[in-house]
Design an enzyme around this catalytic site. Structure first.
Site, PDB file in Angstrom:
ATOM      1  N   SER A 135       0.865  -1.186   0.000  1.00  0.00           N
ATOM      2  CA  SER A 135       0.000   0.000   0.000  1.00  0.00           C
ATOM      3  C   SER A 135       0.897   1.231   0.000  1.00  0.00           C
ATOM      4  O   SER A 135       2.071   1.157   0.396  1.00  0.00           O
ATOM      5  CB  SER A 135      -0.856  -0.002   1.277  1.00  0.00           C
ATOM      6  N   TYR A 148      -1.521  -0.083  11.009  1.00  0.00           N
ATOM      7  CA  TYR A 148      -1.780  -0.530   9.629  1.00  0.00           C
ATOM      8  C   TYR A 148      -0.560  -0.212   8.757  1.00  0.00           C
ATOM      9  O   TYR A 148      -0.092  -1.061   7.993  1.00  0.00           O
ATOM     10  CB  TYR A 148      -3.045   0.126   9.071  1.00  0.00           C
TER      11      TYR A 148
HETATM   12  P1  NDP Z   1     -11.650  -5.863   1.006  1.00  0.00           P
HETATM   13  O1  NDP Z   1     -12.065  -5.719   2.425  1.00  0.00           O
HETATM   14  O2  NDP Z   1     -12.656  -5.615  -0.047  1.00  0.00           O
HETATM   15  O3  NDP Z   1     -11.036  -7.318   0.766  1.00  0.00           O
HETATM   16  C1  NDP Z   1     -10.173  -7.914   1.697  1.00  0.00           C
HETATM   17  C2  NDP Z   1     -10.081  -9.392   1.397  1.00  0.00           C
HETATM   18  O4  NDP Z   1      -9.171  -9.970   2.351  1.00  0.00           O
HETATM   19  C3  NDP Z   1     -11.413 -10.099   1.545  1.00  0.00           C
HETATM   20  O5  NDP Z   1     -11.550 -11.045   0.514  1.00  0.00           O
HETATM   21  C4  NDP Z   1     -11.292 -10.797   2.890  1.00  0.00           C
HETATM   22  O6  NDP Z   1     -12.020 -12.029   2.863  1.00  0.00           O
HETATM   23  C5  NDP Z   1      -9.798 -11.083   2.941  1.00  0.00           C
HETATM   24  N1  NDP Z   1      -9.329 -11.271   4.303  1.00  0.00           N
HETATM   25  C6  NDP Z   1      -9.269 -10.343   5.303  1.00  0.00           C
HETATM   26  N2  NDP Z   1      -8.838 -10.911   6.430  1.00  0.00           N
HETATM   27  C7  NDP Z   1      -8.602 -12.230   6.137  1.00  0.00           C
HETATM   28  C8  NDP Z   1      -8.139 -13.323   6.883  1.00  0.00           C
HETATM   29  N3  NDP Z   1      -7.808 -13.209   8.183  1.00  0.00           N
HETATM   30  N4  NDP Z   1      -8.028 -14.522   6.267  1.00  0.00           N
HETATM   31  C9  NDP Z   1      -8.360 -14.659   4.968  1.00  0.00           C
HETATM   32  N5  NDP Z   1      -8.793 -13.654   4.204  1.00  0.00           N
HETATM   33  C10 NDP Z   1      -8.924 -12.447   4.790  1.00  0.00           C
HETATM   34  O7  NDP Z   1     -10.389  -4.898   0.836  1.00  0.00           O
HETATM   35  P2  NDP Z   1      -9.380  -4.661  -0.393  1.00  0.00           P
HETATM   36  O8  NDP Z   1      -9.761  -5.469  -1.558  1.00  0.00           O
HETATM   37  O9  NDP Z   1      -9.247  -3.212  -0.554  1.00  0.00           O
HETATM   38  O10 NDP Z   1      -8.034  -5.197   0.255  1.00  0.00           O
HETATM   39  C11 NDP Z   1      -7.187  -6.138  -0.372  1.00  0.00           C
HETATM   40  C12 NDP Z   1      -5.750  -5.807  -0.011  1.00  0.00           C
HETATM   41  O11 NDP Z   1      -5.398  -4.565  -0.586  1.00  0.00           O
HETATM   42  C13 NDP Z   1      -5.474  -5.687   1.483  1.00  0.00           C
HETATM   43  O12 NDP Z   1      -4.224  -6.291   1.764  1.00  0.00           O
HETATM   44  C14 NDP Z   1      -5.403  -4.174   1.700  1.00  0.00           C
HETATM   45  O13 NDP Z   1      -4.600  -3.852   2.810  1.00  0.00           O
HETATM   46  C15 NDP Z   1      -4.778  -3.743   0.394  1.00  0.00           C
HETATM   47  N6  NDP Z   1      -4.956  -2.345   0.031  1.00  0.00           N
HETATM   48  C16 NDP Z   1      -6.200  -1.786  -0.037  1.00  0.00           C
HETATM   49  C17 NDP Z   1      -6.351  -0.459  -0.390  1.00  0.00           C
HETATM   50  C18 NDP Z   1      -7.685   0.227  -0.420  1.00  0.00           C
HETATM   51  O14 NDP Z   1      -7.731   1.473  -0.413  1.00  0.00           O
HETATM   52  N7  NDP Z   1      -8.803  -0.502  -0.504  1.00  0.00           N
HETATM   53  C19 NDP Z   1      -5.189   0.360  -0.742  1.00  0.00           C
HETATM   54  C20 NDP Z   1      -3.928  -0.330  -0.639  1.00  0.00           C
HETATM   55  C21 NDP Z   1      -3.831  -1.637  -0.293  1.00  0.00           C
HETATM   56  P3  NDP Z   1     -12.883 -12.630   4.054  1.00  0.00           P
HETATM   57  O15 NDP Z   1     -13.464 -11.487   4.823  1.00  0.00           O
HETATM   58  O16 NDP Z   1     -13.908 -13.471   3.341  1.00  0.00           O
HETATM   59  O17 NDP Z   1     -11.930 -13.448   4.825  1.00  0.00           O
HETATM   60  C1  8X3 Z   2      -5.085   1.463   2.127  1.00  0.00           C
HETATM   61  C2  8X3 Z   2      -4.810   2.872   1.745  1.00  0.00           C
HETATM   62  O1  8X3 Z   2      -4.726   5.260   2.557  1.00  0.00           O
HETATM   63  O2  8X3 Z   2      -6.400   3.845   3.551  1.00  0.00           O
HETATM   64  O3  8X3 Z   2      -3.921   0.736   2.166  1.00  0.00           O
HETATM   65  O4  8X3 Z   2      -4.105   3.561   4.136  1.00  0.00           O
HETATM   66  S1  8X3 Z   2      -5.020   3.918   3.073  1.00  0.00           S
END
Ligand code: NDP
Ligand code: 8X3
Length: 246
Positions: A135, A148
């Site tokens: 991220s 985070y």
């Molecule tokens: P979502 O919440 O939409 O998706 C997160 C996914 O991770 C879900 O499928 C969830 O599935 C899974 N997950 C969370 N915890 C667990 C666990 N303990 N075991 C297995 N699966 C898990 O968020 P995003 O798609 O945005 O996030 C995906 C990745 O991208 C993350 O690593 C996030 O930190 C990163 N990210 C996101 C950004 C944003 O602005 N959205 C920006 C930068 C990075 P389930 O709940 O079914 O387990």
């Molecule tokens: C998720 C992006 O800006 O919410 O990784 O930290 S931010």
């Protein structure tokens, strides 16, 4: 290619699963919500898709997954370490230990535990690609985001360390570092849909599909090219907390 994606039940992981499946790859999607995994499998037609339900942060569950699929895991060409989450936005003096534990256990320990199931096989085969979801929070810190951000700084360090340790094995390692992406991320973090919607109000964030396209491009580079880090912001965001809203 055979591609294992953690956290494919929503957001970036689900969009990436759909994109890579549409390109003809064999996908193996995981997450904790089995109804979502089943819905994804049904919507993609059950060909070239396998599902497994486990919590990446629960080491007993990861171990059981590894034992149940010892053979299948040997053949994984690409691991996408996407499962991750943020919990809370409190200052460090007000934060909850349980939130900190969940972030570190999922985003760092979980990534390591799943990687450990796959990397030795990739090393034996001298091929493979690991894509980690870092991220912009893994490069810069913001108030209320210390833990985070620390977890995503760790993802960045792990990506660099993996590259160094795996040098000479032909295995590629990439860290994708998005800014604001409108997924379930803010709902999970804030626990309230109205608050989550407010995060993206008046600006155009990235979508899960934008990141899926980026991952697809990173994977499709010729094998002598390793995209190690890739920062991708919405045009309306210049830095953490610096967002242009209409
Ligand atoms: P979502 O919440 O939409 O998706 C997160 C996914 O991770 C879900 O499928 C969830 O599935 C899974 N997950 C969370 N915890 C667990 C666990 N303990 N075991 C297995 N699966 C898990 O968020 P995003 O798609 O945005 O996030 C995906 C990745 O991208 C993350 O690593 C996030 O930190 C990163 N990210 C996101 C950004 C944003 O602005 N959205 C920006 C930068 C990075 P389930 O709940 O079914 O387990
Ligand atoms: C998720 C992006 O800006 O919410 O990784 O930290 S931010």
């Amino acid at each position: 290619m055979k591609i294992l994606i953690t956290g494919a039940t929503s957001g970036i992981g689900e969009a990436t699963a759909r994109k890579l499946h549409s390109e003809g790859h064999e996908i193996w999607v995981t997450g904790r919500r089995s109804d979502r995994l089943e819905a994804l499998q049904n919507s993609l037609g059950r060909e070239r898709i396998k599902t497994s339900r486990f919590d990446v942060g629960n080491l007993d569950e990861v171990k059981a997954f590894g034992a149940a699929h010892a053979q299948g895991l040997k053949a994984v060409d690409v691991l996408i370490n996407n499962a991750g989450l943020a919990k809370g936005t409190q200052k460090i003096q007000e934060g909850q230990l349980s939130d900190w534990q969940e972030m570190i256990q999922t985003n760092v320990v979980g990534l390591l535990a799943v990687s450990q199931l796959i990397i030795p096989h990739m090393v034996s085969r001298k091929s493979g690609h690991i894509v980690n979801l870092g991220s912009v929070a893994g490069r810069w810190v913001y108030p209320g985001g210390a833990v985070y951000c620390a977890s995503k700084f760790a993802v960045r360090a792990l990506t660099e360390g993996m590259r160094m340790d795996l040098l000479g094995t032909n295995i590629r390692v990439s860290n994708i570092e998005p800014g604001m992406v409108n997924t379930e991320f803010s709902l999970v973090r804030l626990g309230d849909q109205a608050k989550a919607d407010a995060v993206y109000s008046g600006m155009q964030p990235l979508t899960g599909s934008d990141i899926a396209d980026t991952i697809s491009w990173v994977l499709a580079r010729p094998s002598h090219i390793n995209i190690q880090e890739l920062v991708i912001y919405p045009t309306a965001q210049a830095h953490l907390g610096q967002v242009h809203r209409n």
